[in-house]
Write an enzyme that holds these catalytic residues in place. Sequence first.
Site, PDB file in Angstrom:
ATOM      1  N   ASN A  42       1.707  -2.287  -3.117  1.00 41.11           N
ATOM      2  CA  ASN A  42       1.931  -2.168  -1.673  1.00 41.11           C
ATOM      3  C   ASN A  42       0.763  -2.774  -0.893  1.00 41.11           C
ATOM      4  O   ASN A  42       0.955  -3.425   0.139  1.00 41.11           O
ATOM      5  CB  ASN A  42       2.078  -0.697  -1.266  1.00 41.11           C
ATOM      6  CG  ASN A  42       3.206  -0.001  -1.996  1.00 41.11           C
ATOM      7  OD1 ASN A  42       4.153  -0.644  -2.447  1.00 41.11           O
ATOM      8  ND2 ASN A  42       3.110   1.313  -2.134  1.00 41.11           N
ATOM      9  N   ASN A 179      -7.574   9.188   2.932  1.00 44.05           N
ATOM     10  CA  ASN A 179      -6.932  10.082   3.897  1.00 44.05           C
ATOM     11  C   ASN A 179      -7.775  11.360   3.978  1.00 44.05           C
ATOM     12  O   ASN A 179      -8.825  11.471   3.323  1.00 44.05           O
ATOM     13  CB  ASN A 179      -5.463  10.344   3.521  1.00 44.05           C
ATOM     14  CG  ASN A 179      -5.315  11.073   2.192  1.00 44.05           C
ATOM     15  OD1 ASN A 179      -6.241  11.747   1.719  1.00 44.05           O
ATOM     16  ND2 ASN A 179      -4.156  10.958   1.571  1.00 44.05           N
ATOM     17  N   GLY A 203      -3.383  10.631   9.856  1.00 45.07           N
ATOM     18  CA  GLY A 203      -2.001  10.793  10.294  1.00 45.07           C
ATOM     19  C   GLY A 203      -1.882  10.724  11.801  1.00 45.07           C
ATOM     20  O   GLY A 203      -2.376   9.786  12.440  1.00 45.07           O
ATOM     21  N   GLY A 206      -4.853   9.894  14.209  1.00 44.77           N
ATOM     22  CA  GLY A 206      -5.513   8.589  14.267  1.00 44.77           C
ATOM     23  C   GLY A 206      -6.386   8.298  13.066  1.00 44.77           C
ATOM     24  O   GLY A 206      -6.177   8.845  11.980  1.00 44.77           O
ATOM     25  N   ALA A 231       3.611   4.885   1.670  1.00 43.28           N
ATOM     26  CA  ALA A 231       2.903   3.591   1.789  1.00 43.28           C
ATOM     27  C   ALA A 231       2.294   3.345   3.168  1.00 43.28           C
ATOM     28  O   ALA A 231       1.804   2.240   3.427  1.00 43.28           O
ATOM     29  CB  ALA A 231       3.785   2.405   1.391  1.00 43.28           C
ATOM     30  N   ALA A 232       2.278   4.358   4.022  1.00 45.11           N
ATOM     31  CA  ALA A 232       1.584   4.181   5.315  1.00 45.11           C
ATOM     32  C   ALA A 232       0.107   3.874   5.062  1.00 45.11           C
ATOM     33  O   ALA A 232      -0.462   2.964   5.673  1.00 45.11           O
ATOM     34  CB  ALA A 232       1.731   5.433   6.171  1.00 45.11           C
ATOM     35  N   GLY A 233      -0.501   4.623   4.146  1.00 42.27           N
ATOM     36  CA  GLY A 233      -1.919   4.397   3.833  1.00 42.27           C
ATOM     37  C   GLY A 233      -2.147   3.030   3.197  1.00 42.27           C
ATOM     38  O   GLY A 233      -3.150   2.363   3.469  1.00 42.27           O
ATOM     39  N   ASP A 234      -1.220   2.605   2.354  1.00 41.88           N
ATOM     40  CA  ASP A 234      -1.351   1.287   1.714  1.00 41.88           C
ATOM     41  C   ASP A 234      -1.243   0.170   2.752  1.00 41.88           C
ATOM     42  O   ASP A 234      -1.978  -0.818   2.705  1.00 41.88           O
ATOM     43  CB  ASP A 234      -0.258   1.100   0.655  1.00 41.88           C
ATOM     44  CG  ASP A 234      -0.325   2.163  -0.432  1.00 41.88           C
ATOM     45  OD1 ASP A 234      -1.429   2.681  -0.698  1.00 41.88           O
ATOM     46  OD2 ASP A 234       0.740   2.497  -0.998  1.00 41.88           O
ATOM     47  N   GLY A 269      11.082   3.460   2.169  1.00 41.59           N
ATOM     48  CA  GLY A 269      10.524   2.744   1.021  1.00 41.59           C
ATOM     49  C   GLY A 269       9.048   2.454   1.191  1.00 41.59           C
ATOM     50  O   GLY A 269       8.463   2.673   2.255  1.00 41.59           O
ATOM     51  N   SER A 273       8.702  -1.429   3.405  1.00 46.89           N
ATOM     52  CA  SER A 273       8.466  -0.943   4.778  1.00 46.89           C
ATOM     53  C   SER A 273       7.294  -1.649   5.454  1.00 46.89           C
ATOM     54  O   SER A 273       7.071  -1.461   6.650  1.00 46.89           O
ATOM     55  CB  SER A 273       8.206   0.569   4.750  1.00 46.89           C
ATOM     56  OG  SER A 273       6.938   0.859   4.202  1.00 46.89           O
TER      57      SER A 273
HETATM   58  O1  RIB Z   1       1.324   5.037  -1.790  1.00 50.28           O
HETATM   59  C1  RIB Z   1       2.686   5.013  -2.139  1.00 50.28           C
HETATM   60  C2  RIB Z   1       2.844   4.658  -3.585  1.00 50.28           C
HETATM   61  O2  RIB Z   1       2.288   5.669  -4.381  1.00 50.28           O
HETATM   62  C3  RIB Z   1       4.262   4.530  -4.042  1.00 50.28           C
HETATM   63  O3  RIB Z   1       4.797   3.241  -3.863  1.00 50.28           O
HETATM   64  C4  RIB Z   1       4.216   4.993  -5.493  1.00 50.28           C
HETATM   65  O4  RIB Z   1       4.529   4.023  -6.421  1.00 50.28           O
HETATM   66  C5  RIB Z   1       2.798   5.534  -5.691  1.00 50.28           C
HETATM   67  O5  RIB Z   1       1.981   4.646  -6.337  1.00 50.28           O
END
Ligand code: RIB
Length: 292
Positions: A42, A179, A203, A206, A231-234, A269, A273
């Site tokens: 991600n 986080n 979150g 901020g 995946a918000a953090g990613d 997703g 996303s």
């Molecule tokens: O940060 C989200 C991710 O954490 C997901 O896509 C999952 O695969 C895990 O690695």
Amino acid sequence: MDVWNLGSVNIDRVYSLDHLVARGETESAYHLEELPGGKGFNQSIALARAGARVHHVGAIGPDGAHLAAMLRRHGVDTAHLATVSEPTGHAIIMVDGDGYNSIVVFAAANGAVGPEAVRAALALAAPGDVLLCQNETSAVAEAMREAKNRGLRVVFNPSPFDPSVGELPLELVDLFVVNENEEAGLLALGGPAAAAARVVTRGEDGCESVAPGREPVRVPAFRVNAVDTTAAGDTFTGYYLAALAAGADEEAALRRASAAAAIAVTRRGAAPSVPDAREVDAFLAAGGALRP
Ligand code: RIB
């Protein structure tokens, strides 16, 4: 500045249900999707969609060829993404009606990344490049040492945070991206990890960049209707590093990363996303409003 991302690649099995399953409970999901994911994957997608040059270092199984192809379609270099005999890593993700999740990961091929493969990849890096890693693959410690020896900046997203994090050479990390829970884990470790520069996502409250010798920089969150926070953090991590690589100052990088993460949580997703750079530009230009 290139980013060398030693990162997991997962097949995410995403179950939508009314509430997250508690201990001893059985719950029926009303929807199941299989989607590309993995924190490393991600983050590579986010970096690439944000315009950064990315090399993904890791391992997939024979069932993961479509994930390598997706990385390549985004311009990510996959020369150091090995195909091994173990299956591709996977995640079981529950998403509840408010968009919150619980995730179980199984490393599989992500645990078969060898130190030699990491060293071979980083031998091609230039001083000033970035090593990015998360806590979902093997060979993280070796990567940190090799990167430091070669003059790279080490950025670590210690996720998932577990006791193995404390065994890594954290004194080599230039920047942690965490986080709130991971920040608490770092502070509890004490020592160099607690004192190092860090960017913290909180979150709805901020995000904040903390570094020794300067005042913290804080940016409020954008208000959106979240359907899936996976995946918000990613997304944040990839966009933040890409913005810094493009010369943004700290506040601008945080704002851009927050905007990208805000868009991501309005979609289902993990990797699918992650918005592209034009969507983030439009969102910021509209003051944080999404197109209908
Ligand atoms: O940060 C989200 C991710 O954490 C997901 O896509 C999952 O695969 C895990 O690695």
